[in-house]
Design an enzyme around this catalytic site. Structure first.
Site, short mmCIF file in Angstrom:
data_model
loop_
_atom_site.label_atom_id
_atom_site.label_comp_id
_atom_site.label_asym_id
_atom_site.label_seq_id
_atom_site.Cartn_x
_atom_site.Cartn_y
_atom_site.Cartn_z
N HIS A 1 -5.85 -31.68 -12.89
CA HIS A 1 -6.35 -31.09 -14.15
C HIS A 1 -5.86 -29.67 -14.36
CE1 HIS A 1 -9.86 -34.20 -14.16
NE2 HIS A 1 -8.72 -34.72 -14.53
N CYS A 16 7.77 -22.10 -25.30
CA CYS A 16 8.91 -22.49 -24.45
C CYS A 16 8.52 -23.51 -23.37
CB CYS A 16 9.54 -21.26 -23.80
SG CYS A 16 8.52 -20.52 -22.51
C1 BV8 Z 1 -6.90 -38.76 -20.57
C2 BV8 Z 1 -10.07 -29.25 -16.61
C3 BV8 Z 1 -5.12 -39.98 -21.59
C4 BV8 Z 1 -10.60 -28.27 -17.58
C5 BV8 Z 1 -11.20 -31.40 -16.90
C6 BV8 Z 1 -12.05 -44.29 -19.76
C7 BV8 Z 1 -13.37 -44.46 -20.02
C8 BV8 Z 1 -14.09 -43.45 -20.71
C9 BV8 Z 1 -13.48 -42.27 -21.13
C10 BV8 Z 1 -12.17 -42.10 -20.87
C11 BV8 Z 1 -11.45 -43.11 -20.21
N1 BV8 Z 1 -10.19 -42.67 -20.08
C12 BV8 Z 1 -10.08 -41.43 -20.65
C13 BV8 Z 1 -11.28 -41.08 -21.15
C14 BV8 Z 1 -11.58 -39.81 -21.82
C15 BV8 Z 1 -11.85 -38.65 -20.85
C16 BV8 Z 1 -13.08 -38.92 -20.04
O1 BV8 Z 1 -13.01 -39.38 -18.92
N2 BV8 Z 1 -14.23 -38.59 -20.65
C17 BV8 Z 1 -15.52 -38.70 -19.91
C18 BV8 Z 1 -16.36 -37.46 -20.22
C19 BV8 Z 1 -16.21 -39.97 -20.28
N3 BV8 Z 1 -10.71 -38.40 -19.98
C20 BV8 Z 1 -9.71 -37.62 -20.47
O2 BV8 Z 1 -9.70 -37.12 -21.57
C21 BV8 Z 1 -8.55 -37.36 -19.52
N4 BV8 Z 1 -7.30 -37.54 -20.18
O3 BV8 Z 1 -7.58 -39.76 -20.41
O4 BV8 Z 1 -5.62 -38.75 -21.11
C22 BV8 Z 1 -4.57 -40.83 -20.50
C23 BV8 Z 1 -4.58 -40.50 -19.18
C24 BV8 Z 1 -4.06 -41.35 -18.19
C25 BV8 Z 1 -3.53 -42.51 -18.52
C26 BV8 Z 1 -3.51 -42.82 -19.87
C27 BV8 Z 1 -4.06 -41.99 -20.84
C28 BV8 Z 1 -8.50 -35.88 -19.05
C29 BV8 Z 1 -9.73 -35.46 -18.42
C30 BV8 Z 1 -9.56 -34.06 -17.83
C31 BV8 Z 1 -10.40 -33.04 -18.58
N5 BV8 Z 1 -10.38 -31.75 -17.87
N6 BV8 Z 1 -11.12 -30.21 -16.25
C32 BV8 Z 1 -11.72 -27.43 -17.00
O5 BV8 Z 1 -11.91 -27.47 -15.78
O6 BV8 Z 1 -12.33 -26.73 -17.80
S1 BV8 Z 1 -12.41 -32.55 -16.43
C33 BV8 Z 1 -13.58 -31.64 -15.54
O7 BV8 Z 1 -14.77 -32.39 -15.62
C34 BV8 Z 1 -13.29 -31.49 -14.06
O8 BV8 Z 1 -11.95 -31.27 -13.78
C35 BV8 Z 1 -13.77 -32.82 -13.52
O9 BV8 Z 1 -12.79 -33.79 -13.68
C36 BV8 Z 1 -14.92 -33.14 -14.44
C37 BV8 Z 1 -16.20 -32.66 -13.81
O10 BV8 Z 1 -16.52 -33.55 -12.84
P1 BV8 Z 1 -16.85 -33.08 -11.33
O11 BV8 Z 1 -15.75 -32.22 -10.82
O12 BV8 Z 1 -17.21 -34.29 -10.63
O13 BV8 Z 1 -18.11 -32.10 -11.52
P2 BV8 Z 1 -19.61 -32.48 -11.94
O14 BV8 Z 1 -20.28 -31.19 -12.23
O15 BV8 Z 1 -19.60 -33.56 -12.95
O16 BV8 Z 1 -20.24 -33.12 -10.60
C38 BV8 Z 1 -20.38 -32.35 -9.45
C39 BV8 Z 1 -20.76 -33.31 -8.34
O17 BV8 Z 1 -20.83 -32.56 -7.13
C40 BV8 Z 1 -22.11 -34.00 -8.55
O18 BV8 Z 1 -21.98 -35.36 -8.20
C41 BV8 Z 1 -23.04 -33.25 -7.58
O19 BV8 Z 1 -23.99 -34.12 -7.02
C42 BV8 Z 1 -22.05 -32.81 -6.50
N7 BV8 Z 1 -22.42 -31.56 -5.82
C43 BV8 Z 1 -22.92 -30.43 -6.40
N8 BV8 Z 1 -23.07 -29.47 -5.43
C44 BV8 Z 1 -22.64 -30.02 -4.25
C45 BV8 Z 1 -22.21 -31.34 -4.50
N9 BV8 Z 1 -21.74 -32.15 -3.54
C46 BV8 Z 1 -21.69 -31.64 -2.27
N10 BV8 Z 1 -22.07 -30.36 -1.95
C47 BV8 Z 1 -22.55 -29.54 -2.91
N11 BV8 Z 1 -22.94 -28.30 -2.57
#
Ligand code: BV8
EC number: 2.3.1.286
Length: 231
Positions: A105, A116
């Site tokens: 990401h 560019c």
């Molecule tokens: C795309 C960068 C076309 C920016 C990010 C299929 C089904 C449904 C939807 C989609 C699909 N395919 C695509 C989509 C759309 C979309 C998507 O998935 N939407 C979701 C919301 C439903 N995906 C996209 O748009 C992607 N692009 O699909 O392009 C394509 C691609 C491939 C092939 C063909 C076509 C692009 C997505 C990337 C967006 N950019 N980040 C920024 O950082 O600002 S995503 C961003 O959110 C992060 O990078 C990460 O990916 C996500 C957050 O998730 P996590 O990192 O897991 O964090 P979260 O807070 O959710 O969870 C934390 C976890 O840690 C929890 O489980 C918690 O319990 C745990 N935790 C907390 N503390 C601790 C811990 N564990 C252990 N110890 C601790 N102390």
């Protein structure tokens, strides 16, 4: 033994970086999805640049933790049989010493020039529209992959996922695709899958093993077990 480790915001939480779904997934009252999209950047570039400038400064003020360090230790032990695929845009894996690393990401420490196409290293703010160091145009954006944009190095990642013997997901909620689909892909190609998270996520396909706890505790323990089985 070939290992792929997918990491998310949870691995950096104990270093002091907010997770996406922590704090209700809000930032300054914005839904994260509303500032991490090309549309938001089109509509209000200043707010989006300030969002990433603040995160870039926050990352510079924190340090890798025991979970990042444990994965760097595992790399020292098994070399390029380990690939770390991170969804995080911080540089804590690198600062812990991990080299076999893919930022699917993007990275906060890079900018991307919309004129560019270059991706220069960048440590300062972007809100004041500085010129691109290569073409001089003032069209720099954060080099991060926004929702709706194609992630980086999908071919490298998929090649490693289908070939790995062990797939581990660390600190990720498994809701954002294509990253959230890799555990199922690895399992379909015969890998053993393990989740390391504060608590088990309701992943579509169950993991073979789940280790619940803080990353700084469960990741070093898991790495010691792996290395123990390697000795
Ligand atoms: C795309 C960068 C076309 C920016 C990010 C299929 C089904 C449904 C939807 C989609 C699909 N395919 C695509 C989509 C759309 C979309 C998507 O998935 N939407 C979701 C919301 C439903 N995906 C996209 O748009 C992607 N692009 O699909 O392009 C394509 C691609 C491939 C092939 C063909 C076509 C692009 C997505 C990337 C967006 N950019 N980040 C920024 O950082 O600002 S995503 C961003 O959110 C992060 O990078 C990460 O990916 C996500 C957050 O998730 P996590 O990192 O897991 O964090 P979260 O807070 O959710 O969870 C934390 C976890 O840690 C929890 O489980 C918690 O319990 C745990 N935790 C907390 N503390 C601790 C811990 N564990 C252990 N110890 C601790 N102390």
């Amino acid at each position: 033994m070939r290992i792929v480790v997918l990491t998310g915001a949870g691995i950096s939480e104990e270093s002091g970086l907010a997770t996406f779904r922590g704090a209700g997934g809000l930032w300054e009252g914005h839904r994260v999805e509303d500032v991490a999209t090309p549309e938001a950047f089109e509509l209000d570039p200043e707010t989006v640049q300030r969002f990433y400038d603040a995160r870039r400064r926050a990352v510079a003020s924190v340090a890798p933790n025991a979970a990042h360090q444990a994965l760097a230790r595992l790399e020292q032990a098994i070399g390029d049989d380990l690939l770390v695929v991170t969804q995080n845009i911080d540089d804590l894996h690198e600062r812990a010493g991990t080299h076999h690393l893919v930022h699917m990401h993007g990275e906060l420490r890079r900018a991307r020039c919309l004129h560019c196409g270059e991706r220069p290293w960048w440590d300062g703010d972007l809100v004041d529209r500085p010129p691109c160091p290569l073409c001089g145009q003032r069209m720099l954006r954060p080099d991060v992959v926004w929702f709706g944009e194609m992630p980086y190095d999908l071919d490298v990642i998929e090649e490693a996922v289908v070939a790995c013997d062990v797939f581990a997901a660390v600190g990720t909620s498994g809701v954002v695709y294509p990253a959230a689909g890799y555990a199922a892909m690895a399992k379909a190609f015969g890998a053993r899958t393990i989740e390391l998270n504060l608590w088990a996520t309701d992943a579509p396909l169950p993991f073979d093993e789940i280790r619940e706890g803080r990353a700084t505790v469960v990741v070093p323990e898991w790495v010691d077990d792996i290395m123990g089985s390697h000795a």
